[in-house]
Design a protein around this motif. Structure first.
Motif, PDB file in Angstrom:
ATOM      1  N   LYS A  49     119.338  13.684 -28.685  1.00 58.53           N
ATOM      2  CA  LYS A  49     120.498  12.749 -28.732  1.00 58.53           C
ATOM      3  C   LYS A  49     121.125  11.920 -29.852  1.00 58.53           C
ATOM      4  O   LYS A  49     122.297  12.096 -29.958  1.00 58.53           O
ATOM      5  CB  LYS A  49     120.064  11.880 -27.507  1.00 58.53           C
ATOM      6  CG  LYS A  49     119.489  12.391 -26.112  1.00 58.53           C
ATOM      7  CD  LYS A  49     119.479  11.319 -25.125  1.00 58.53           C
ATOM      8  CE  LYS A  49     118.768  11.991 -23.927  1.00 58.53           C
ATOM      9  NZ  LYS A  49     117.472  12.693 -24.171  1.00 58.53           N
ATOM     10  N   LYS A  50     120.392  11.824 -30.684  1.00 57.69           N
ATOM     11  CA  LYS A  50     120.897  10.954 -31.940  1.00 57.69           C
ATOM     12  C   LYS A  50     121.678  11.907 -32.539  1.00 57.69           C
ATOM     13  O   LYS A  50     122.819  11.442 -33.491  1.00 57.69           O
ATOM     14  CB  LYS A  50     119.814  10.560 -32.806  1.00 57.69           C
ATOM     15  CG  LYS A  50     119.254   9.110 -32.180  1.00 57.69           C
ATOM     16  CD  LYS A  50     118.136   8.538 -32.960  1.00 57.69           C
ATOM     17  CE  LYS A  50     117.393   7.285 -32.403  1.00 57.69           C
ATOM     18  NZ  LYS A  50     116.365   6.887 -33.242  1.00 57.69           N
ATOM     19  N   PHE A  51     121.612  13.201 -32.812  1.00 55.26           N
ATOM     20  CA  PHE A  51     122.329  14.191 -33.767  1.00 55.26           C
ATOM     21  C   PHE A  51     123.195  14.882 -33.149  1.00 55.26           C
ATOM     22  O   PHE A  51     124.197  15.481 -33.756  1.00 55.26           O
ATOM     23  CB  PHE A  51     121.252  14.946 -34.329  1.00 55.26           C
ATOM     24  CG  PHE A  51     120.249  14.054 -35.280  1.00 55.26           C
ATOM     25  CD1 PHE A  51     120.589  13.330 -36.190  1.00 55.26           C
ATOM     26  CD2 PHE A  51     119.018  14.001 -34.673  1.00 55.26           C
ATOM     27  CE1 PHE A  51     119.634  12.538 -36.758  1.00 55.26           C
ATOM     28  CE2 PHE A  51     118.076  13.083 -35.155  1.00 55.26           C
ATOM     29  CZ  PHE A  51     118.153  12.306 -36.211  1.00 55.26           C
ATOM     30  N   VAL A  52     123.132  15.358 -31.642  1.00 62.09           N
ATOM     31  CA  VAL A  52     124.114  16.432 -31.118  1.00 62.09           C
ATOM     32  C   VAL A  52     124.527  15.727 -29.614  1.00 62.09           C
ATOM     33  O   VAL A  52     123.875  14.871 -29.102  1.00 62.09           O
ATOM     34  CB  VAL A  52     123.416  17.816 -30.956  1.00 62.09           C
ATOM     35  CG1 VAL A  52     122.843  18.314 -32.389  1.00 62.09           C
ATOM     36  CG2 VAL A  52     122.285  17.527 -29.967  1.00 62.09           C
ATOM     37  N   THR A  53     125.581  16.266 -29.353  1.00 62.39           N
ATOM     38  CA  THR A  53     126.356  16.215 -27.985  1.00 62.39           C
ATOM     39  C   THR A  53     126.491  17.430 -27.253  1.00 62.39           C
ATOM     40  O   THR A  53     126.802  18.533 -27.872  1.00 62.39           O
ATOM     41  CB  THR A  53     127.808  15.885 -28.068  1.00 62.39           C
ATOM     42  OG1 THR A  53     127.415  14.248 -28.633  1.00 62.39           O
ATOM     43  CG2 THR A  53     128.201  15.093 -26.604  1.00 62.39           C
ATOM     44  N   ILE A  54     125.891  17.476 -26.175  1.00 63.60           N
ATOM     45  CA  ILE A  54     125.839  18.600 -25.261  1.00 63.60           C
ATOM     46  C   ILE A  54     126.854  18.652 -24.234  1.00 63.60           C
ATOM     47  O   ILE A  54     126.804  17.671 -23.480  1.00 63.60           O
ATOM     48  CB  ILE A  54     124.460  19.194 -24.962  1.00 63.60           C
ATOM     49  CG1 ILE A  54     123.794  19.286 -26.022  1.00 63.60           C
ATOM     50  CG2 ILE A  54     124.408  20.619 -24.046  1.00 63.60           C
ATOM     51  CD1 ILE A  54     122.110  19.755 -25.656  1.00 63.60           C
ATOM     52  N   THR A  93     124.741  28.989 -21.896  1.00 65.57           N
ATOM     53  CA  THR A  93     123.390  29.053 -22.092  1.00 65.57           C
ATOM     54  C   THR A  93     122.587  29.767 -21.191  1.00 65.57           C
ATOM     55  O   THR A  93     121.911  30.761 -21.431  1.00 65.57           O
ATOM     56  CB  THR A  93     122.613  28.024 -22.643  1.00 65.57           C
ATOM     57  OG1 THR A  93     123.304  27.443 -23.992  1.00 65.57           O
ATOM     58  CG2 THR A  93     121.116  28.139 -23.305  1.00 65.57           C
ATOM     59  N   LEU A  94     122.704  29.295 -19.917  1.00 68.46           N
ATOM     60  CA  LEU A  94     122.075  29.892 -18.953  1.00 68.46           C
ATOM     61  C   LEU A  94     122.451  31.357 -18.563  1.00 68.46           C
ATOM     62  O   LEU A  94     121.686  32.147 -18.316  1.00 68.46           O
ATOM     63  CB  LEU A  94     122.331  29.013 -17.746  1.00 68.46           C
ATOM     64  CG  LEU A  94     121.597  27.367 -17.676  1.00 68.46           C
ATOM     65  CD1 LEU A  94     122.088  26.755 -16.460  1.00 68.46           C
ATOM     66  CD2 LEU A  94     119.936  27.624 -17.353  1.00 68.46           C
ATOM     67  N   ILE A 145     120.173  25.092 -27.149  1.00 60.47           N
ATOM     68  CA  ILE A 145     121.535  24.996 -26.791  1.00 60.47           C
ATOM     69  C   ILE A 145     122.481  24.950 -27.844  1.00 60.47           C
ATOM     70  O   ILE A 145     122.505  23.995 -28.643  1.00 60.47           O
ATOM     71  CB  ILE A 145     121.972  23.904 -25.571  1.00 60.47           C
ATOM     72  CG1 ILE A 145     120.975  24.252 -24.266  1.00 60.47           C
ATOM     73  CG2 ILE A 145     123.486  23.922 -25.219  1.00 60.47           C
ATOM     74  CD1 ILE A 145     121.115  23.068 -23.186  1.00 60.47           C
ATOM     75  N   GLY A 146     123.137  26.047 -28.327  1.00 62.48           N
ATOM     76  CA  GLY A 146     124.057  26.005 -29.370  1.00 62.48           C
ATOM     77  C   GLY A 146     122.941  26.178 -30.572  1.00 62.48           C
ATOM     78  O   GLY A 146     122.045  26.654 -30.650  1.00 62.48           O
ATOM     79  N   ARG A 147     123.093  25.072 -31.577  1.00 67.18           N
ATOM     80  CA  ARG A 147     122.105  24.876 -32.605  1.00 67.18           C
ATOM     81  C   ARG A 147     121.086  24.040 -32.198  1.00 67.18           C
ATOM     82  O   ARG A 147     120.111  23.749 -33.287  1.00 67.18           O
ATOM     83  CB  ARG A 147     122.847  24.389 -33.711  1.00 67.18           C
ATOM     84  CG  ARG A 147     124.031  25.650 -34.343  1.00 67.18           C
ATOM     85  CD  ARG A 147     124.664  25.112 -35.686  1.00 67.18           C
ATOM     86  NE  ARG A 147     125.406  26.096 -36.009  1.00 67.18           N
ATOM     87  CZ  ARG A 147     126.263  25.975 -37.038  1.00 67.18           C
ATOM     88  NH1 ARG A 147     126.223  24.823 -37.934  1.00 67.18           N
ATOM     89  NH2 ARG A 147     127.297  27.034 -37.402  1.00 67.18           N
ATOM     90  N   ALA A 148     121.080  23.408 -31.290  1.00 66.93           N
ATOM     91  CA  ALA A 148     120.273  22.219 -30.936  1.00 66.93           C
ATOM     92  C   ALA A 148     118.907  22.800 -30.224  1.00 66.93           C
ATOM     93  O   ALA A 148     119.012  23.426 -29.116  1.00 66.93           O
ATOM     94  CB  ALA A 148     120.612  21.332 -30.027  1.00 66.93           C
ATOM     95  N   GLY A 149     117.722  22.562 -30.709  1.00 70.83           N
ATOM     96  CA  GLY A 149     116.545  23.023 -30.045  1.00 70.83           C
ATOM     97  C   GLY A 149     116.372  22.145 -28.752  1.00 70.83           C
ATOM     98  O   GLY A 149     116.721  20.893 -28.675  1.00 70.83           O
ATOM     99  N   VAL A 150     115.821  22.483 -27.632  1.00 73.35           N
ATOM    100  CA  VAL A 150     115.725  21.796 -26.383  1.00 73.35           C
ATOM    101  C   VAL A 150     114.537  22.008 -25.696  1.00 73.35           C
ATOM    102  O   VAL A 150     113.865  23.087 -26.107  1.00 73.35           O
ATOM    103  CB  VAL A 150     116.900  21.993 -25.352  1.00 73.35           C
ATOM    104  CG1 VAL A 150     118.218  21.914 -26.091  1.00 73.35           C
ATOM    105  CG2 VAL A 150     116.806  23.373 -24.836  1.00 73.35           C
TER     106      VAL A 150
END
Length: 257
Positions: free
Chosen positions: A96-101, A109-110, A149-154
């Motif tokens: 959460k500190k680095f990306v907004t989804i 993504t789904l 999701i995008g470039r963010a690992g989840v």
């Protein structure tokens, strides 16, 4: 009576599917669970099943006020519970500190996983908290394939349904009078734009009805439709009350604030 005359030509395939579900329950005397349905599909289903049929119908999507819901068609001997709808709730954990989804990224993504839209329900965003509902039969598939999701690992965690985030969406109910139920006319009235501007929006492909782009200005709107205008939000047609003495239509819409 020809049931098709009450609906749109492009909805005939779905109507046939509903009739098949109804026949299945009547003949097998056993319940039938559907995928998640959008509000228009729910409206058609309830209209066809009716209130006096031997086949009953209930809807549930994870919360009582959800938009997309699974339907359970069942014989009158059955009293369904929430568990019968086989709905799971997933929470998405991300840096959460680095990306907004955003909602559209979760949806994209789904869809990219190869799942049908009907296999997952509402996507819930409350501040930085992101959740979504899914059909229980695809739980393992989602867990094994959704890692970014995008470039963010989840990472995903499954939650009890009563831990669903509270949506902050607000809808303002309005009474509108329109000269016809044509899409361009309805858009002009509910979004407060000129008729020519509404035609331009339709031609540009930025208007969706029930999540499908509509480029036909004479498309006839109906009760249960959700109309979205890119960048301006969306409205729900809650009720078509009938015609006035001047032959105009009275409709009730919910407009997203």
């Amino acid at each position: 009576m020809n049931i098709y005359q009450h609906f749109r030509p492009e909805e005939r395939e779905y109507i046939d599917q509903v009739l098949d579900w109804k026949d299945y329950v009547e003949q097998q005397y056993t319940p039938k669970l559907t995928d998640f349905l959008d509000p228009r599909e729910q409206h058609i289903l309830k209209t066809i099943i009716g209130e006096n049929s031997d086949v009953k119908c209930s809807l549930f999507g994870g919360t009582s006020d959800g938009e997309r819901k699974r339907a359970l068609l069942y014989p009158d001997y059955l009293t369904p519970s929430d568990k019968d709808f086989q709905v799971s709730l997933f929470e998405i954990h991300y840096p959460k500190k680095f990306v907004t989804i955003e909602h559209r990224q979760v949806l994209g993504t789904l869809m990219s996983l190869g799942l049908k839209r009907g296999k997952f329900g509402d996507i819930l965003l409350s501040g930085e908290q992101i959740q979504f509902f899914a059909a229980k039969e695809v739980n393992n598939y989602i867990k094994n394939h959704m890692d970014s999701i995008g470039r963010a690992g989840v990472k995903l965690s499954e939650k009890p349904l009563n831990d669903a985030a509270i949506q902050k969406e607000q809808w303002e109910e309005m009474n509108v009078t329109v000269s016809s139920l044509r899409l361009d006319t309805v858009i002009s009235s509910v979004f407060h734009v000129s008729r020519q501007k509404s035609l331009t929006y339709i031609q540009q492909g930025v208007i969706k009805v029930n999540w499908s782009a509509i480029e036909n200005s004479s498309f006839q709107c109906d009760e249960g439709d959700i109309i979205s205008l890119r960048g301006c939000g969306r409205v729900k047609i809650l009720q078509i009350e009938g015609k006035t003495k001047k032959d105009k239509w009275r409709i009730v819409v919910g407009k997203q604030k």
